[in-house]
Enzyme design. Sequence first.
Site, PDB file in Angstrom:
ATOM      1  N   GLY A  69       0.460  65.420 104.857  1.00 36.05           N
ATOM      2  CA  GLY A  69       0.177  66.559 103.684  1.00 36.05           C
ATOM      3  C   GLY A  69       0.657  65.869 101.967  1.00 36.05           C
ATOM      4  O   GLY A  69       0.625  65.937 101.583  1.00 36.05           O
ATOM      5  N   THR A  70       2.284  65.101 102.823  1.00 38.69           N
ATOM      6  CA  THR A  70       3.181  64.474 101.446  1.00 38.69           C
ATOM      7  C   THR A  70       2.366  64.132 100.777  1.00 38.69           C
ATOM      8  O   THR A  70       2.330  63.654  99.557  1.00 38.69           O
ATOM      9  CB  THR A  70       4.297  64.653 101.960  1.00 38.69           C
ATOM     10  OG1 THR A  70       4.960  65.565 102.797  1.00 38.69           O
ATOM     11  CG2 THR A  70       5.434  64.337 101.361  1.00 38.69           C
ATOM     12  N   GLN A 180      -0.252  74.911 104.413  1.00 42.57           N
ATOM     13  CA  GLN A 180       0.102  76.251 105.978  1.00 42.57           C
ATOM     14  C   GLN A 180      -1.272  77.025 106.044  1.00 42.57           C
ATOM     15  O   GLN A 180      -1.163  78.092 106.469  1.00 42.57           O
ATOM     16  CB  GLN A 180       0.808  76.929 104.815  1.00 42.57           C
ATOM     17  CG  GLN A 180       2.039  76.222 105.230  1.00 42.57           C
ATOM     18  CD  GLN A 180       3.008  75.689 106.302  1.00 42.57           C
ATOM     19  OE1 GLN A 180       2.240  76.560 107.267  1.00 42.57           O
ATOM     20  NE2 GLN A 180       4.029  75.460 106.774  1.00 42.57           N
ATOM     21  N   SER A 200      -2.673  69.192 106.416  1.00 42.12           N
ATOM     22  CA  SER A 200      -2.285  67.949 107.372  1.00 42.12           C
ATOM     23  C   SER A 200      -2.178  68.884 109.003  1.00 42.12           C
ATOM     24  O   SER A 200      -3.065  69.553 109.320  1.00 42.12           O
ATOM     25  CB  SER A 200      -0.771  68.787 107.182  1.00 42.12           C
ATOM     26  OG  SER A 200       0.184  68.196 107.957  1.00 42.12           O
ATOM     27  N   GLY A 201      -2.017  66.851 109.771  1.00 43.11           N
ATOM     28  CA  GLY A 201      -2.355  67.881 111.068  1.00 43.11           C
ATOM     29  C   GLY A 201      -2.055  68.418 111.995  1.00 43.11           C
ATOM     30  O   GLY A 201      -1.972  69.494 112.921  1.00 43.11           O
ATOM     31  N   HIS A 202       0.205  68.262 111.525  1.00 43.85           N
ATOM     32  CA  HIS A 202       0.659  68.700 113.213  1.00 43.85           C
ATOM     33  C   HIS A 202       0.874  70.332 112.371  1.00 43.85           C
ATOM     34  O   HIS A 202       2.047  70.657 113.608  1.00 43.85           O
ATOM     35  CB  HIS A 202       2.032  68.180 112.961  1.00 43.85           C
ATOM     36  CG  HIS A 202       2.837  68.237 111.764  1.00 43.85           C
ATOM     37  ND1 HIS A 202       3.799  68.721 111.632  1.00 43.85           N
ATOM     38  CD2 HIS A 202       2.968  67.752 110.400  1.00 43.85           C
ATOM     39  CE1 HIS A 202       4.417  68.672 110.683  1.00 43.85           C
ATOM     40  NE2 HIS A 202       3.863  67.642 109.835  1.00 43.85           N
ATOM     41  N   THR A 238      -4.732  50.567 108.023  1.00 45.38           N
ATOM     42  CA  THR A 238      -5.375  50.358 108.906  1.00 45.38           C
ATOM     43  C   THR A 238      -5.097  51.683 109.396  1.00 45.38           C
ATOM     44  O   THR A 238      -4.524  52.311 109.759  1.00 45.38           O
ATOM     45  CB  THR A 238      -5.105  49.107 110.517  1.00 45.38           C
ATOM     46  OG1 THR A 238      -5.507  48.036 109.762  1.00 45.38           O
ATOM     47  CG2 THR A 238      -6.080  49.975 111.810  1.00 45.38           C
ATOM     48  N   CYS A 325      21.254  75.543 104.136  1.00 47.66           N
ATOM     49  CA  CYS A 325      21.874  75.940 103.427  1.00 47.66           C
ATOM     50  C   CYS A 325      22.754  76.073 103.870  1.00 47.66           C
ATOM     51  O   CYS A 325      23.051  76.277 105.099  1.00 47.66           O
ATOM     52  CB  CYS A 325      21.700  77.457 102.546  1.00 47.66           C
ATOM     53  SG  CYS A 325      21.952  78.578 103.519  1.00 47.66           S
TER      54      CYS A 325
END
Lengths: 383, 394
Positions: A69-70, A180, A200-202, A238, A325
Amino acid sequence: MIYLDNAATTRVIPDVAEVVQKAMTEAFGNPSSPHTLGLEAERLVRQAREAVAAALGCQADEVYFTSGGTEADNLAIRGTLQAKIRKGKHVVTSAVEHAAVLETLKHLAQLGLCEYTLVPPDSTGKVAPEDVVKAVRDDTVLVTVMTVNNEVGTIQPVAEIARLVKERDPEVCVHSDAVQALGKVRCRVKELGVDLLSISGHKLGAPKGVGGLYCRQGVRIVSQITGGGQEREMRSGTENVPGIVGLGRAVALAMEQMEEQTALWRRLQERLLALLEEIPDAQVMGSPLANAPHIVNVGFPGVRGEVLVHALAAEGLFVSTGSACSSRREVASHVLKAMGVNPQAAEGSIRISFGWENTMEEVERAAELIREAVRDLRRFQRY
Amino acid sequence: MYDLLLIRYGEIGTKGKNRHVFEQRLQANIAAALRDLGIDEVERAYTRLYVPVKADLEEIIQRLQKVFGIASFSPVMRVPLEVEAIEEAAVKLVAESLRERRISPKDKLTFKVITHRANKGFPLTSPEMNKRLGACLLRKYPQLTVDVHQPQLSVEVEIREHYTYIYSERIPGVGGLPVGVSGKGVLLLSGGIDSPVAGYQMMKRGVEITAVHFHSYPFTSERAKEKVLDLAKVLSSYGGPVPVHVVHFTEIQKAINEHCPPKLMVTIMRRMMLRLAEAVAQRERAAALITGESLGQVASQTMESIAATNAVVRLPVFRPLIGFDKTEIVDLAERIGTYSISIQPYEDCCTIFVPRHPETHPKLAEVERAEERLPMEELMEEALARTEVVVCGK
C-alpha cells in the site's frame, strides 16, 4: 491466543498460503522468461490481476502490482505530481490520512516539489466533500482522501468528493487509499469515481510485501521505479509472483465471502461495543456502527493505551494502541487529534480490529479481558 | 606487510607486585576480544604484548581500541637482530608510507628515525642506528628530508631481546585498567542514557559488570527489555559478556503505588532497586553497586534523595557520573555507541508511575515510616524468584 489486530496485519489464509507456496516451489519461473516455466508464472500473475480487477470493477490492465500500500500511495502521489508538473504542484488531502500519504507529501513539500492543504475532519473523522472542493485551487493536480480510516474505521465520502472535484476541475486527479477498505466496504472504482486507488495484500489474508495501484485508463502518471519495464513500464523489477498470486487469491476469497463476512463483523462490532460500554467512562472514538465493520477504537481515561496493550498481550489478547506514544513525547494520534478527541482519552485508546478468522466467542472473551485489565490498571494511576 | 601488532600498556606497568596479574588479565581480555577473528595467541614479552595479524588489520585495530588497559599500539614488522634486515624493513615501511600518502618522487616528505635500544647487547647504539638508517633511507628516497623536531613520518625501531620491531604509527588505546582486575560490580541498567555510560566508566577502571534491570511488564514493554539487552551487548564489546538480571519489578511498583504517598514513590522505588541490586550482588559475589546518577539531575538525584536511597545498602555504591553534566554524558554515550539505543522511546520503570511533583528533599524517617506498610520480605523474595538472567555478548 485471540488476535484482534487485523488492521495492522492478518494471518495468511491457509488456502492463500498454499497457492503462494506452489508459486514459490513449482511455478517459480520469471514471467519475463520465454520458456514454459516463465509462461506459467505469467499466467498466474494474469489470473491474479483479473481477480483484483474483478474486485475493483475495472479492467485487468488498469491494475499495477506494487510492494504494498505504501508504494502504491507513493506511486500515485509522486507519479501524478511529476506527470502534471506543468499544471501545478498543489495537493489536497485530509488530516486523517495514513503516514504513507502524509509523510510523502511532507517530504515532497520540504524538497519544494509540492504544496498541500490538509482538510480537517468532523468529530467522527469524516471530511466534508464541500471542504475538500473549497481547498482545490487552479494549480491543484491531485486530491487524495482515503476510503476507510485505519485508526477509527471512518468511511470517507470518496464518491461525492470525486464528483464535486471533477465538476470543479476535471483535470484534477483523484486518488484514494483503500488499504483498509478492500473486502470490508464496497470499493468499486467506477462508483467511487476515482482515477487512482491503492490496495494492500496483508490486510486481507495475503502475505506482506504485495499490493497494487488501480490507475484508470487514460490517466498518465510517471513510473517511480525504472528498470526492466515490468508492469507495462509502470513498476520495474521482477514480479513478486508468489505475493501477487496470494493477493489474487485473497481478494477473490474476500469478494466471495464479503456479504457474509461483513455481516458477521458488524455483529461482532455491535456486541463488542455493547460490552465495552459497560466499562465506566469508556469512550468510543468516531462512529463505528455507521462506518467500517471491522474496526473499534476505544479509550479509557486513566489508562495508557500502551500499558493496556501490554497487559492484554500478557493474557493472550492482541490489539493495538490507537497511536504510538510515550510519556516522554506525548505524541497523540494525529487522527484522534484532528477529530478533536481530548488528549487524555486519546492517550488511553486502543484499536480492536477483526479479521477473517474471528468469532463471537473470541470477541466476548476479549471484552471480558479488557474490562478486567482496565479495572486493574486504573488502580495504578499517575499522580 | 605487518606481521604483528605491538601493544603497550600504560598504568598497569606501574602496579608493582601485582603486575603479572594485570598483565595476564589484559592478555586474556585481548585474546577474548579477537578470538572470533581466528586469533587466539597473544604473546607477552617484558612490557609488551604482541598479536599476530591473522585477520583484517582494520578489524583488529577496531577491536583493540575497545580493550581497556591498552595505552597504545602499533602495527609492526618483526625482523631479526641484524642491521641489514632492519634496513630492508625500514625501506619497505617507507615505501608503503609514500604510497599511502601519494608522495611522488617530486614531492617532499620530512622524516626522522627513532631507535629504542632496549637490548643493550646490540652492537650499534641508538644514535648510531638513527644515523645509519637515516642515511640509507635518504639514499633510497630523494623525496625525504630529515626533520628531527616535527617530522611528517617517524620511523621507529625497537631493538628488543630476540627481535627488532619497526613501525611508523602509534594508535592510542582507551587506557584504563583491564576489565576484571578491580573485581565485579552490579550495574543498575535502566535503558536511559546515563546508566550504560556509568557501566562503561567503571569497566574502564577494571570492573567486571553484571547488570540488573527492573522490568515492569505490562507497564513497560518487552521492547524496553530488548533495548536494555542491546545496551548490555554494546557494553560487552568493551570487556566480554555482560549478564543481565531482569528482575520482575511489577508487583513492587504496584505495592508502592497502592501503599505509599505519591511524593515518596520515587525514593521508595529507588530504595527497592538498590536492595534488589544488593541481593543480586550477593548471589553474584560482586563487591559494589554502580548507578548512573548525576547530582541534581532529577528529583531522585539530589543529595538528600541519594542519601535516603543509599541508606538501605551496605555495599559501596559507585556513581561515576556524579559530577558530569548531561551534555558530557551524552557526548560519551555517543562515543561509546549507546546513545542511539538509549533514545529509543520505550518507557522504563523510572518514568512510569512517576508523580508530577516528586519530593526532592525526602526525610529518611518519613520514608522509613512509609515503607513499613510494604510486605518487604515477600516482595523482595517474589521479585528475585522471578528474575531471569540473559547473558549479552560473546
